[in-house]
Design an enzyme around this catalytic site. Structure first.
Site, PDB file in Angstrom:
ATOM      1  N   TRP A 454     -17.702 -23.655 -37.524  1.00 33.95           N
ATOM      2  CA  TRP A 454     -16.706 -22.247 -38.315  1.00 33.95           C
ATOM      3  C   TRP A 454     -16.173 -21.951 -38.381  1.00 33.95           C
ATOM      4  O   TRP A 454     -16.348 -20.539 -38.328  1.00 33.95           O
ATOM      5  CB  TRP A 454     -17.258 -22.783 -39.654  1.00 33.95           C
ATOM      6  CG  TRP A 454     -17.450 -22.217 -41.239  1.00 33.95           C
ATOM      7  CD1 TRP A 454     -16.045 -21.125 -41.000  1.00 33.95           C
ATOM      8  CD2 TRP A 454     -17.331 -22.981 -42.214  1.00 33.95           C
ATOM      9  NE1 TRP A 454     -15.695 -21.606 -42.778  1.00 33.95           N
ATOM     10  CE2 TRP A 454     -16.660 -22.653 -43.042  1.00 33.95           C
ATOM     11  CE3 TRP A 454     -18.312 -23.930 -43.004  1.00 33.95           C
ATOM     12  CZ2 TRP A 454     -16.717 -22.900 -44.923  1.00 33.95           C
ATOM     13  CZ3 TRP A 454     -18.567 -23.570 -44.050  1.00 33.95           C
ATOM     14  CH2 TRP A 454     -17.198 -23.743 -45.379  1.00 33.95           C
ATOM     15  N   ASP A 455     -14.890 -21.735 -37.876  1.00 37.22           N
ATOM     16  CA  ASP A 455     -13.864 -20.664 -37.921  1.00 37.22           C
ATOM     17  C   ASP A 455     -13.894 -20.096 -38.974  1.00 37.22           C
ATOM     18  O   ASP A 455     -13.336 -20.237 -40.738  1.00 37.22           O
ATOM     19  CB  ASP A 455     -12.922 -21.370 -36.748  1.00 37.22           C
ATOM     20  CG  ASP A 455     -12.793 -20.243 -35.768  1.00 37.22           C
ATOM     21  OD1 ASP A 455     -12.678 -18.515 -36.051  1.00 37.22           O
ATOM     22  OD2 ASP A 455     -12.058 -20.665 -34.231  1.00 37.22           O
ATOM     23  N   CYS A 501     -18.149 -18.746 -36.829  1.00 36.33           N
ATOM     24  CA  CYS A 501     -16.935 -17.730 -35.292  1.00 36.33           C
ATOM     25  C   CYS A 501     -15.919 -17.496 -36.566  1.00 36.33           C
ATOM     26  O   CYS A 501     -16.017 -17.996 -37.567  1.00 36.33           O
ATOM     27  CB  CYS A 501     -16.411 -18.867 -34.795  1.00 36.33           C
ATOM     28  SG  CYS A 501     -14.928 -18.423 -33.902  1.00 36.33           S
ATOM     29  N   ASP A 523     -14.254 -13.894 -28.506  1.00 35.53           N
ATOM     30  CA  ASP A 523     -13.506 -14.745 -27.685  1.00 35.53           C
ATOM     31  C   ASP A 523     -13.010 -14.169 -25.863  1.00 35.53           C
ATOM     32  O   ASP A 523     -13.067 -15.168 -25.509  1.00 35.53           O
ATOM     33  CB  ASP A 523     -11.864 -14.611 -28.686  1.00 35.53           C
ATOM     34  CG  ASP A 523     -12.076 -15.637 -29.436  1.00 35.53           C
ATOM     35  OD1 ASP A 523     -12.916 -16.435 -29.094  1.00 35.53           O
ATOM     36  OD2 ASP A 523     -10.949 -15.720 -30.467  1.00 35.53           O
TER      37      ASP A 523
HETATM   38  C1  GLA Z   1     -10.519 -18.598 -32.680  1.00 33.87           C
HETATM   39  C2  GLA Z   1     -11.937 -18.886 -31.788  1.00 33.87           C
HETATM   40  C3  GLA Z   1     -12.212 -19.652 -30.981  1.00 33.87           C
HETATM   41  C4  GLA Z   1     -10.798 -20.839 -30.027  1.00 33.87           C
HETATM   42  C5  GLA Z   1      -9.515 -21.025 -31.229  1.00 33.87           C
HETATM   43  C6  GLA Z   1      -9.115 -22.340 -32.091  1.00 33.87           C
HETATM   44  O1  GLA Z   1      -9.492 -17.875 -32.059  1.00 33.87           O
HETATM   45  O2  GLA Z   1     -12.872 -17.974 -32.002  1.00 33.87           O
HETATM   46  O3  GLA Z   1     -13.064 -20.112 -30.292  1.00 33.87           O
HETATM   47  O4  GLA Z   1     -11.891 -21.716 -31.710  1.00 33.87           O
HETATM   48  O5  GLA Z   1     -10.183 -19.748 -32.774  1.00 33.87           O
HETATM   49  O6  GLA Z   1      -8.219 -22.118 -32.330  1.00 33.87           O
END
Ligand code: GLA
Length: 701
Positions: A454-455, A501, A523
């Site tokens: 889940w971002d 995330c 990241d």
């Molecule tokens: C964010 C997350 C990454 C990835 C990208 C995808 O930056 O932190 O791990 O999932 O989005 O767009």
């Protein structure tokens, strides 16, 4: 107050944690509780007021735990109340005696205060448990009148007058995207130190955690840790009032833009503020946090909800096809990955970050038959299947936004601001929350999807609905909406592991740790940078939740070379995953990766359930992280090019009462000898990384 009153013994209350005693007493003016003692169990006396007050009011001098502006006249207060008659502040006084309920394990003390007009009551709650060393505090503020609105322009969760003054040494974790959790230490002889987030999420900028000790500690190694269990906008401050022997630490919801409206009969509960004390300094504080996060916050710490993940983001980006992903899944399964996670790029029109967010159905070009065939291919490889999702965000170029342009945070006709080409959905609106819940249910309708990353890829701006009486509570509403969705996942989809995330580590805190299984700390996967980020993370947050992947070189931000094994040993420090393009690996590399994964499997229960000690700093010639359970001690060691031939590490977590055998070596060593002589690390695994495993073989003679 008369001299006679001062001599009356004042009642006090003790609450016990695993190793500490927390004692408060009624303030002499009965306007709240004062902190008498927080440390090792001791015969503590109620706080003694000074015999004279010089140009101060008693409430400003007393180490009050929670007070309102208007009770305190000139010093900082935790609560600011405005009533309809234009009054600012409140003169609070206790109603009756605090109530202590103690079942021998959990103790809860509730104290109720009321303002001078009887309109506003505040119940301050303190809870401890003998299983761990964390003190939990929050308050419930009520408008108890029949008429008249109350507005709260500050509603902190707690204040702690810590007996470390004058002044304090403060440790905090600061950073930015790809640099999360950078440790900082500040000496604060006088003045206010404030950290927080205005971003609607916890933020990369500061973690809601402080560690405090005396500026001049003498022989004392005592330290206090304070943290907020909150994932929206927040503020924490330390106030080193000159000449005071305590330092006030307070915190809670962000208080610049937030305003809580309480109509008659309404109440508001703040998030929890957590505190802990250790005689082992910041390291002891970190261990107290870890134990609480492991034993209380995590739903479990077994491998099921912290599996070895293969995630395709670093390998394929948005360019996902069934065929390619299935081939990656085959290679990942051969190595021993337990879940295959399809990251961004799987849904309609999502070919880059300009479109698609909000339209959570598989892209018909990339997945003409839906996700089913890929899920089947992954399942046939013996792996679980997982999916990336960012439910709170929407691209302007999406059907959702075209249908509901009013669903995003906006202030009137003020032009909208995009970050990563996206807006944020106003989760405080019931229709938006319902849509998000329905979307999650639809996405997870195939029960073979058992992992969700889940971002949340942007800070929230333009929050606040001017037409809504509760519009200035948007950050609270958003955060609580997010929690309710996570709770929905736990209840309706308990088989789904959730990885939190937020553009890396932008939303990690003690609330998320209670509702998600693992967190993506950054990241940045360049191994040296990652090690530094993990070093900071581990000072406040636990290894069992720290998702960390091996990715390919070169890294965009971290040019320093590191061996393949170094990358694995770095990812092994938490929950190991792989993000490399496996189809580019040759047979030797795959074989080596398989060996490293086996090594991780042999120690992961120690890493996820053990006590942690960090040795040195990642920038040093060598650095190590030690993990220990009753049976095994694991030392992950990292070195730079400048390292000596071998290093000697003096483990801090070995048990002096037992002997150990070091895996791969013939001899045994007693815990006492290990603590005195140390243990050699020869860098047999790689020139820059090694793993030493010590198993208990017997009680020491
Ligand atoms: C964010 C997350 C990454 C990835 C990208 C995808 O930056 O932190 O791990 O999932 O989005 O767009």
């Amino acid at each position: 107050m008369s001299a006679e009153d001062q001599q009356q013994p004042r009642p006090s209350w003790q609450l016990m944690t695993a190793t500490t005693q927390y004692q408060v007493s009624m303030a002499p003016e009965a306007n709240g509780l004062v902190l008498d003692h927080w440390g090792p169990p001791a015969a503590a006396f109620p706080w003694t007021p000074p015999s004279q007050y010089h140009f101060q009011t008693p409430a400003d001098v007393a180490p009050l735990e929670y007070s309102a502006l208007g009770t305190k006249q000139t010093h900082g207060a935790e609560l600011i109340i405005e009533t309809e008659d234009g009054r600012i502040g409140a003169r609070m006084s206790m109603t009756g005696s605090p109530e202590l309920v103690d079942d021998g394990r959990i103790a809860r003390l509730s104290t109720t205060l009321i303002n001078e007009t009887g309109q506003v009551s505040v119940t301050a709650v303190t809870e401890t448990c003998r299983d761990h060393d964390v003190v939990r505090r929050w308050v419930i503020i009520r408008n108890v009148s029949d008429v008249g609105t109350v507005r709260l322009t500050r509603a902190f969760s707690a204040g702690w007058p810590l007996p470390i003054g004058p002044g304090a040494r403060l440790g905090c974790l600061a950073g930015a995207w790809c640099q999360e959790f950078t440790p900082n230490t500040v000496q604060l002889p006088a003045g206010e130190f404030s950290i927080g987030s205005r971003q609607g999420v916890t933020s990369h900028t500061y973690a809601p955690v402080l560690v405090l000790s005396a500026i001049d500690p003498g022989p004392s190694t005592a330290a206090y840790g304070v943290a907020l269990a909150w994932s929206g906008s927040w503020r924490m401050l330390a106030d080193a009032v000159p000449a005071a022997d305590h330092v006030r630490v307070a915190g809670g919801l962000e208080d610049e833009t937030l305003e809580i409206t309480l109509d008659p009969g309404e109440s508001f509960s703040t998030p929890e503020m957590l505190g802990t004390f250790s005689t082992d300094g910041p390291e002891g504080v970190a261990r107290n946090w870890h134990r609480y996060q492991r034993d209380v916050l995590a739903r479990d710490v077994g491998p099921h909800h912290r599996p070895i993940v293969y995630n395709s983001w670093y390998a394929t980006g948005f360019d996902v096809t069934v065929d390619h992903q299935a081939r990656l899944a085959g290679a990942a399964a051969d190595l021993g990955a337990e879940v295959f996670v399809l990251d961004d790029g799987w849904f309609r029109e999502r070919n880059d970050d300009h479109a698609g967010l909000g339209d959570w159905t598989p892209d018909p070009i990339k997945f003409p038959d839906g996700l089913g065939p890929l899920i089947t291919a992954v399942s046939q490889q013996g792996m679980r299947f997982g999916l990336w999702i960012e439910p709170e965000s929407v691209n302007p170029d999406s059907d959702l936004f075209r249908r509901h342009p009013d669903w995003v945070y906006h202030i009137g006709a003020r032009p909208l601001v995009t970050v990563r080409n996206q807006y944020v959905l106003d989760l405080g609106r019931p229709d938006v929350w319902d849509w998000m819940a329905a979307t999650l249910r639809e996405v997870l309708a195939d029960h073979r999807i058992s992992y969700l990353k889940w971002d949340m890829n942007r800070p929230i701006s333009d929050g606040g609905r001017s037409e809504d009486r509760h519009g200035r509570e948007w950050s609270v509403q958003h955060t609580r909406g997010y929690y309710r969705l996570l709770q929905l996942l736990r209840t309706e989809f308990p088989h789904v592991t959730v990885e939190a995330c937020s553009a890396g580590g932008g939303r990690i805190d003690n609330a998320v740790l209670g509702l998600c299984d693992v967190v993506w700390a950054s990241d940045e996967t360049g191994p040296r940078d990652r090690l530094a980020i993990q070093h900071g993370y581990l000072s406040a947050y636990p290894a069992h939740a720290m998702s960390s992947w091996v990715t390919d070189e070169p890294d965009q931000l971290d040019p320093e070379p590191a061996s393949f094994e170094f990358r694995f040993v770095t990812a092994m420090a938490g929950v190991l995953g792989i993000g490399s393009d496996l189809l580019q690996w040759d047979d030797d590399r795959r074989l080596r990766a398989g060996e490293m994964i086996d090594l991780y499997r042999s120690v992961r229960s120690v890493i996820h359930t053990g006590t942690v000690a960090r040795h040195g700093e990642p920038a040093d010639a060598w650095y190590a992280v030690e993990y220990a359970t009753d049976q095994t001690v694991v030392i992950l060691t990292y070195a730079r090019a400048s390292r000596p031939d071998h290093v000697v590490i003096v483990p801090r977590l070995v048990d002096p009462g037992v002997s150990y055998r070091i895996r791969g070596r013939e001899t045994t060593i007693s815990g006492t000898a290990a603590r005195v002589r140390g243990v050699e690390v020869y860098f047999e695994l790689a020139p820059d990384a090694d793993v030493v495993i010590m198993d208990v073989v017997a009680s020491a003679p």
